[in-house]
Design a protein around this motif. Sequence first.
Motif, PDB file in Angstrom:
ATOM      1  N   ILE A  61      -0.551  -6.498   9.096  1.00 49.83           N
ATOM      2  CA  ILE A  61       0.673  -5.695   8.954  1.00 49.83           C
ATOM      3  C   ILE A  61       0.746  -4.717  10.124  1.00 49.83           C
ATOM      4  O   ILE A  61      -0.277  -4.181  10.552  1.00 49.83           O
ATOM      5  N   ASP A  62       1.947  -4.501  10.642  1.00 45.39           N
ATOM      6  CA  ASP A  62       2.186  -3.413  11.593  1.00 45.39           C
ATOM      7  C   ASP A  62       3.616  -2.941  11.396  1.00 45.39           C
ATOM      8  O   ASP A  62       4.558  -3.675  11.673  1.00 45.39           O
ATOM      9  N   LEU A  63       3.753  -1.713  10.924  1.00 51.56           N
ATOM     10  CA  LEU A  63       5.081  -1.195  10.593  1.00 51.56           C
ATOM     11  C   LEU A  63       5.676  -0.354  11.716  1.00 51.56           C
ATOM     12  O   LEU A  63       6.761   0.213  11.549  1.00 51.56           O
ATOM     13  N   ALA A  64       4.974  -0.265  12.853  1.00 53.57           N
ATOM     14  CA  ALA A  64       5.497   0.529  13.973  1.00 53.57           C
ATOM     15  C   ALA A  64       6.832  -0.051  14.442  1.00 53.57           C
ATOM     16  O   ALA A  64       7.006  -1.270  14.485  1.00 53.57           O
ATOM     17  N   ARG A  65       7.760   0.841  14.752  1.00 53.74           N
ATOM     18  CA  ARG A  65       9.051   0.374  15.248  1.00 53.74           C
ATOM     19  C   ARG A  65       8.956   0.021  16.722  1.00 53.74           C
ATOM     20  O   ARG A  65       8.007   0.406  17.396  1.00 53.74           O
ATOM     21  N   GLU A  66       9.984  -0.673  17.192  1.00 51.04           N
ATOM     22  CA  GLU A  66      10.035  -1.054  18.595  1.00 51.04           C
ATOM     23  C   GLU A  66       9.946   0.196  19.467  1.00 51.04           C
ATOM     24  O   GLU A  66      10.616   1.189  19.204  1.00 51.04           O
ATOM     25  N   GLY A  67       9.102   0.157  20.484  1.00 56.18           N
ATOM     26  CA  GLY A  67       8.957   1.304  21.372  1.00 56.18           C
ATOM     27  C   GLY A  67       7.869   2.273  20.918  1.00 56.18           C
ATOM     28  O   GLY A  67       7.394   3.075  21.707  1.00 56.18           O
ATOM     29  N   GLU A  68       7.482   2.198  19.630  1.00 52.01           N
ATOM     30  CA  GLU A  68       6.399   3.041  19.123  1.00 52.01           C
ATOM     31  C   GLU A  68       5.058   2.371  19.421  1.00 52.01           C
ATOM     32  O   GLU A  68       4.999   1.158  19.626  1.00 52.01           O
ATOM     33  N   GLU A  69       4.004   3.198  19.405  1.00 53.77           N
ATOM     34  CA  GLU A  69       2.667   2.642  19.600  1.00 53.77           C
ATOM     35  C   GLU A  69       2.318   1.718  18.430  1.00 53.77           C
ATOM     36  O   GLU A  69       2.660   2.011  17.283  1.00 53.77           O
ATOM     37  N   LYS A  70       1.647   0.617  18.725  1.00 52.48           N
ATOM     38  CA  LYS A  70       1.290  -0.350  17.681  1.00 52.48           C
ATOM     39  C   LYS A  70       0.336   0.278  16.653  1.00 52.48           C
ATOM     40  O   LYS A  70      -0.504   1.101  16.996  1.00 52.48           O
ATOM     41  N   GLN A  71       0.492  -0.117  15.401  1.00 53.36           N
ATOM     42  CA  GLN A  71      -0.376   0.369  14.318  1.00 53.36           C
ATOM     43  C   GLN A  71      -0.902  -0.826  13.522  1.00 53.36           C
ATOM     44  O   GLN A  71      -0.531  -1.025  12.362  1.00 53.36           O
ATOM     45  N   PRO A  72      -1.748  -1.646  14.156  1.00 52.09           N
ATOM     46  CA  PRO A  72      -2.209  -2.856  13.478  1.00 52.09           C
ATOM     47  C   PRO A  72      -3.083  -2.548  12.258  1.00 52.09           C
ATOM     48  O   PRO A  72      -3.979  -1.709  12.332  1.00 52.09           O
ATOM     49  N   MET A  73      -2.786  -3.197  11.141  1.00 49.81           N
ATOM     50  CA  MET A  73      -3.580  -3.053   9.912  1.00 49.81           C
ATOM     51  C   MET A  73      -3.998  -4.444   9.438  1.00 49.81           C
ATOM     52  O   MET A  73      -3.174  -5.356   9.398  1.00 49.81           O
ATOM     53  N   VAL A  74      -5.272  -4.568   9.098  1.00 49.76           N
ATOM     54  CA  VAL A  74      -5.809  -5.852   8.627  1.00 49.76           C
ATOM     55  C   VAL A  74      -6.301  -5.690   7.198  1.00 49.76           C
ATOM     56  O   VAL A  74      -6.984  -4.714   6.885  1.00 49.76           O
ATOM     57  N   PHE A  75      -5.980  -6.655   6.368  1.00 44.73           N
ATOM     58  CA  PHE A  75      -6.430  -6.641   4.977  1.00 44.73           C
ATOM     59  C   PHE A  75      -7.079  -7.980   4.658  1.00 44.73           C
ATOM     60  O   PHE A  75      -6.403  -9.004   4.595  1.00 44.73           O
ATOM     61  N   VAL A  76      -8.400  -7.960   4.496  1.00 45.10           N
ATOM     62  CA  VAL A  76      -9.119  -9.178   4.133  1.00 45.10           C
ATOM     63  C   VAL A  76      -9.406  -9.098   2.626  1.00 45.10           C
ATOM     64  O   VAL A  76      -9.838  -8.049   2.131  1.00 45.10           O
ATOM     65  N   ASN A  77      -9.150 -10.184   1.927  1.00 44.97           N
ATOM     66  CA  ASN A  77      -9.317 -10.250   0.465  1.00 44.97           C
ATOM     67  C   ASN A  77      -8.619  -9.090  -0.258  1.00 44.97           C
ATOM     68  O   ASN A  77      -9.204  -8.442  -1.129  1.00 44.97           O
ATOM     69  N   PRO A  78      -7.363  -8.805   0.087  1.00 50.29           N
ATOM     70  CA  PRO A  78      -6.684  -7.669  -0.548  1.00 50.29           C
ATOM     71  C   PRO A  78      -6.367  -7.960  -2.017  1.00 50.29           C
ATOM     72  O   PRO A  78      -6.087  -9.104  -2.386  1.00 50.29           O
ATOM     73  N   GLU A  79      -6.429  -6.898  -2.788  1.00 57.79           N
ATOM     74  CA  GLU A  79      -6.266  -7.028  -4.236  1.00 57.79           C
ATOM     75  C   GLU A  79      -5.528  -5.778  -4.723  1.00 57.79           C
ATOM     76  O   GLU A  79      -5.927  -4.660  -4.383  1.00 57.79           O
ATOM     77  N   ILE A  80      -4.476  -5.975  -5.485  1.00 55.62           N
ATOM     78  CA  ILE A  80      -3.764  -4.816  -6.042  1.00 55.62           C
ATOM     79  C   ILE A  80      -4.511  -4.361  -7.295  1.00 55.62           C
ATOM     80  O   ILE A  80      -4.642  -5.118  -8.252  1.00 55.62           O
ATOM     81  N   VAL A  81      -5.037  -3.144  -7.261  1.00 57.31           N
ATOM     82  CA  VAL A  81      -5.824  -2.661  -8.408  1.00 57.31           C
ATOM     83  C   VAL A  81      -5.002  -1.713  -9.288  1.00 57.31           C
ATOM     84  O   VAL A  81      -5.406  -1.393 -10.402  1.00 57.31           O
ATOM     85  N   TRP A  82      -3.867  -1.271  -8.781  1.00 51.63           N
ATOM     86  CA  TRP A  82      -2.975  -0.428  -9.575  1.00 51.63           C
ATOM     87  C   TRP A  82      -1.587  -0.511  -8.979  1.00 51.63           C
ATOM     88  O   TRP A  82      -1.436  -0.590  -7.759  1.00 51.63           O
ATOM     89  N   SER A  83      -0.571  -0.527  -9.847  1.00 48.43           N
ATOM     90  CA  SER A  83       0.796  -0.413  -9.336  1.00 48.43           C
ATOM     91  C   SER A  83       1.595   0.523 -10.228  1.00 48.43           C
ATOM     92  O   SER A  83       1.344   0.614 -11.431  1.00 48.43           O
ATOM     93  N   SER A  84       2.519   1.245  -9.630  1.00 49.09           N
ATOM     94  CA  SER A  84       3.282   2.268 -10.350  1.00 49.09           C
ATOM     95  C   SER A  84       4.314   1.622 -11.277  1.00 49.09           C
ATOM     96  O   SER A  84       4.751   0.492 -11.043  1.00 49.09           O
TER      97      SER A  84
END
Length: 172
Positions: A61-84
């Motif tokens: 995932i990377d939510l940085a907008r165009e022109g913004e510095e990249k914000q790379p995020m990696v999720f290996v074996n992600p699991e939702i443990v709580w949701s609102s």
Amino acid sequence: MTIRPIIILPDPILRETSTAVARVDDDARALIADMFETMYEAPGIGLAAVQVGITKRIVTIDLAREGEEKQPMVFVNPEIVWSSEELSRYDEGCLSIPQYYEEVERPAKVRVRYQDEKGEAHELEADGLLATCLQHEIDHLEGKLFIDRLSKLKRDRVIKKFQKQAKREHDL
Ligand code: NI
């Protein structure tokens, strides 16, 4: 790093359940690097490994907008443990369903447990676009697409459209 072809609806691979990554090794890290390359090139804000045909539980995932510095995020074996209980709506799209956007309602906040590119475990509480994006990508690991969360009428319509497109390309 290699840009990999993105799997498009209605390819049945998208419906497969991805398997856990037992060890985050160099092969996994090479795949992660390719996933970022592929995602940035598309361009997109999130990608699951299954979208490049590898049924492993890895999300970038990377939510940085165009022109913004990249914000790379990696999720290996992600699991939702709580949701609102609180929900929020976002106009979602998917690199595997190009040019199609529709509003989807999901929990507004989630807590996710995952491993990073070194295999270290973390937990993250997310809201806003990141919460939506995480849920969308984690759905991919279960073979679920955001169109599954729309009415049957809308879903059938978009599936039919992509089936026709695939057939046209095949016939060429
Ligand atoms: Ni997607």
